[in-house]
Design a protein around this motif. Structure first.
Motif, PDB file in Angstrom:
ATOM      1  N   SER A  36       0.835  -1.196   0.000  1.00 52.23           N
ATOM      2  CA  SER A  36       0.000   0.000   0.000  1.00 52.23           C
ATOM      3  C   SER A  36       0.870   1.246   0.000  1.00 52.23           C
ATOM      4  N   ASP A  37       0.238   2.367  -0.354  1.00 52.80           N
ATOM      5  CA  ASP A  37       0.900   3.664  -0.294  1.00 52.80           C
ATOM      6  C   ASP A  37       0.608   4.371   1.030  1.00 52.80           C
ATOM      7  N   ILE A  51      -0.283 -13.204   5.219  1.00 48.77           N
ATOM      8  CA  ILE A  51       0.418 -12.802   3.997  1.00 48.77           C
ATOM      9  C   ILE A  51       1.252 -11.554   4.285  1.00 48.77           C
ATOM     10  N   PRO A  52       2.521 -11.534   3.836  1.00 44.22           N
ATOM     11  CA  PRO A  52       3.383 -10.378   4.091  1.00 44.22           C
ATOM     12  C   PRO A  52       2.807  -9.092   3.510  1.00 44.22           C
ATOM     13  N   THR A  53       2.962  -8.007   4.257  1.00 43.42           N
ATOM     14  CA  THR A  53       2.502  -6.696   3.795  1.00 43.42           C
ATOM     15  C   THR A  53       3.653  -5.699   3.841  1.00 43.42           C
ATOM     16  N   PHE A  54       3.507  -4.638   3.076  1.00 44.63           N
ATOM     17  CA  PHE A  54       4.491  -3.553   3.119  1.00 44.63           C
ATOM     18  C   PHE A  54       3.804  -2.238   2.766  1.00 44.63           C
ATOM     19  N   ILE A  55       4.361  -1.149   3.243  1.00 45.75           N
ATOM     20  CA  ILE A  55       3.873   0.201   2.943  1.00 45.75           C
ATOM     21  C   ILE A  55       5.026   0.995   2.351  1.00 45.75           C
ATOM     22  N   VAL A  56       4.805   1.583   1.188  1.00 40.01           N
ATOM     23  CA  VAL A  56       5.790   2.471   0.566  1.00 40.01           C
ATOM     24  C   VAL A  56       5.093   3.803   0.355  1.00 40.01           C
ATOM     25  N   ARG A  57       5.398   4.762   1.225  1.00 37.31           N
ATOM     26  CA  ARG A  57       4.709   6.058   1.205  1.00 37.31           C
ATOM     27  C   ARG A  57       5.379   7.014   0.217  1.00 37.31           C
ATOM     28  N   PRO A  58       4.606   7.622  -0.681  1.00 35.71           N
ATOM     29  CA  PRO A  58       5.202   8.583  -1.613  1.00 35.71           C
ATOM     30  C   PRO A  58       5.930   9.727  -0.916  1.00 35.71           C
TER      31      PRO A  58
END
Length: 198
Positions: A36-37, A51-58
């Protein structure tokens, strides 16, 4: 087994539909990561399923292209977009336009759902635009993401009649009722090879 990376920004109803489908051992695709952003509430669906999750914030990147590179790296770390079987990236409610570099990295193995019958009513306000235009029907499209805004090749569509005096929220909810099973079927058919990506 087709590996899926799913990208979301909100509640994750499309993600939940894919999770429920993938829980069936006969479903030919497996969700290997959800990104997700933002700290999207829908990430909890993935976490609950292990399930693995990740956040990449703009905002943590200097520009959109750098954000796209970081997002691509996070996906590739889970085996999607690398090797002889590239898998599939599913934008399932990601509320951002993906940068051109990211699109070039993954397309055509990069799909999106859109709440209109493309090429009609592209952009962020498709349901509102359909009502404003007086459309008597609209629907949902699953399409390949290219470098334009909702301009990629159409894979599947489902139609819905616009009812008299219907609000934007009511129409959007009825579109979502079609959107979830259409996405599940489209991913299944891509995985089985009965639907070819252009």
């Amino acid at each position: 087994m087709l590996k899926l990376a799913v990208l979301i920004s909100g509640g994750g109803s499309n993600l939940q539909a894919l999770l429920e489908a993938a829980a069936d051992p006969d479903y030919p695709a497996q969700i290997v990561c959800v990104g997700s952003d933002t700290d999207a509430p829908g990430l909890e669906h993935a976490r609950a399923a292990g399930i693995p999750t990740f956040i990449v914030r703009p905002k943590d990147s200097e520009n959109r292209e750098e954000w796209g590179q970081l997002l691509a790296t996070a996906i590739q770390e889970h085996g999607v977009g690398t090797g002889p079987e590239p898998g599939l990236v599913v934008s399932a409610g990601l509320m951002r336009i993906l940068p051109a570099g990211f699109v070039r990295e993954f397309s055509p193995n990069l799909i999106n759902t859109h709440p209109a019958l493309l090429p009609l009513f592209p952009g962020a306000h498709a349901v509102r635009d359909a009502l404003a235009a007086g459309a008597t029907e609209t629907g949902v499209t699953v399409h390949v993401i290219d470098e334009g805004v909702d301009t990629g090749p159409v894979l599947r569509q489902a139609r819905v009649e616009v009812l008299p005096e219907e609000s934007e929220a009511e129409l959007h909810e009825r579109i979502k009722q079609l959107e979830r099973p259409l996405l599940v079927r489209t991913v299944r058919d891509i995985a089985l090879g009965t639907l070819n990506l252009p």
